[in-house]
Design an enzyme around this catalytic site. Sequence first.
Site, short mmCIF file in Angstrom:
data_model
loop_
_atom_site.label_atom_id
_atom_site.label_comp_id
_atom_site.label_asym_id
_atom_site.label_seq_id
_atom_site.Cartn_x
_atom_site.Cartn_y
_atom_site.Cartn_z
CE LYS A 35 -10.62 -3.91 -6.88
NZ LYS A 35 -11.17 -2.54 -6.92
NE ARG A 134 -17.75 1.05 -6.70
CZ ARG A 134 -16.61 0.56 -7.21
NH1 ARG A 134 -16.65 -0.31 -8.21
NH2 ARG A 134 -15.45 0.93 -6.74
CE1 TYR A 273 -20.27 -32.37 -24.21
CE2 TYR A 273 -18.79 -30.66 -23.41
CZ TYR A 273 -19.38 -31.89 -23.26
OH TYR A 273 -19.09 -32.65 -22.16
CG MET A 321 -16.31 -27.83 -16.19
SD MET A 321 -17.35 -28.80 -15.11
CE MET A 321 -18.90 -27.97 -15.27
C1 LIG Z 1 -10.51 -1.67 -7.57
C2 LIG Z 1 -10.39 -0.29 -7.07
C3 LIG Z 1 -9.23 0.46 -7.31
C4 LIG Z 1 -8.13 -0.02 -8.24
O1 LIG Z 1 -8.62 0.09 -9.57
P1 LIG Z 1 -7.68 -0.15 -10.84
O2 LIG Z 1 -8.50 0.29 -11.99
O3 LIG Z 1 -7.38 -1.61 -10.88
O4 LIG Z 1 -6.47 0.67 -10.63
C5 LIG Z 1 -9.12 1.70 -6.71
N1 LIG Z 1 -10.12 2.19 -5.94
C6 LIG Z 1 -11.28 1.51 -5.71
C7 LIG Z 1 -12.33 2.11 -4.86
C8 LIG Z 1 -11.46 0.27 -6.29
O5 LIG Z 1 -12.60 -0.40 -6.08
#
Ligand SMILES: *Cc1c(COP(=O)(O)O)cnc(C)c1O
Length: 380
Positions: A35, A134, A273, A321
Amino acid sequence: MRATVAYIYTEHLRHNLREVRGRIAPRTKMCVAVKADAYGHGAVTCAKIAVEEGADFLAVAAVSEGAELRAAGIDVPVLLLSLCQPDEMDELVANDLTPLVCDADYGDAVASAVRRAGRQGYAVHLAVDTGMGRIGCYPRDAAALAGHIVGTGVLALGGMCTHFAVSDSPAPDDKTYTDEQFSRFSQAVAAVRAAGIDPGICHCCNSAATLERPECHLDMVRPGIIVYGYYPDGKPRAYYERRGIPIDLRPVMALVTKVAAVRPLERGMSVSYGRTWAAERDTTLGVLPVGYADGLFRRFAPVMRVGVNGKPYPIRGRICMDQCMIDLGADAVERWSAAVLFGPKESGAAQSAQELADATGTISYEITSAITRRVPRLYL
Ligand SMILES: *Cc1c(COP(=O)(O)O)cnc(C)c1O
């Protein structure tokens, strides 16, 4: 090409994946989280390497991320870890992504898209909230939700999962909390089985639990950050060694630029800045074409040290930036010398993303995933 690039050490990625694969049973599947563009490392290349190194599943957060993997010809199952909108579900089904279903309403929306596509037997995983707060159903509702899923007639229960909130913490209370989460999950799985429904692939371990809790691996683990070379919660390698879990992780990303200008800076002149810093003596300023729009957070100044010719140099004044300035002191540094912002040892960095995270009150995940799109990823 612009001077500012992110080098991706693909051999380190392979090494880390093998370290993980070597820690789990041969029958346990590996779902690699790619992701957020593989935590900033480039999803397609990292996903292909993960599959070559034995990933059975990949995990993304957005339908668009899954579609990108499919467009690149990646055909292993892809879990969608976050919820998508109803109007994204046709694309979800068209790309054969496996959603996490957390309630009947969401399951029905997936089922409608599956029917529109004229398909059936479409695998979804049932998410149980055992204490992350969650997504997921309460453990007591898991059997009913599983029944609802198979009752749609077009969905199949491909798996069940939960997510740990404090698996990276050694505090006794947190250990107990993770135990409780695991036991609630086990009960939810048992309840689904007792209802006569096969729970499918059961999984709950993120990186920390993959390392620390082999008893929780079940059918699949979901490592992310360790694959990119960082220890969960920034614990040093020695911490895991002391616990009898020796694992050698190598940071995969180096953020590198070049010294675009070398300028004499006279005593009394201020830099950047807000005029937060002024030279107390004559010195030499190196100007770097990298800034917060590349993901170099303003809060990295003044703690960050930039590696040039193997030596660490401090950032002076605020990070802009698109540029920032380093103090080269009396050193003769050639224009266009490489300047390494963070990375593994061999990149010439003065610190890793982990050390930078520790010094600035964040986590390695936030640093690598924040490197923006205008920074090309170059695969070594
Ligand atoms: C991002 C995520 C993981 C991986 O998490 P890490 O801490 O990077 O190993 C696993 N399961 C879910 C549901 C996640 O959102």
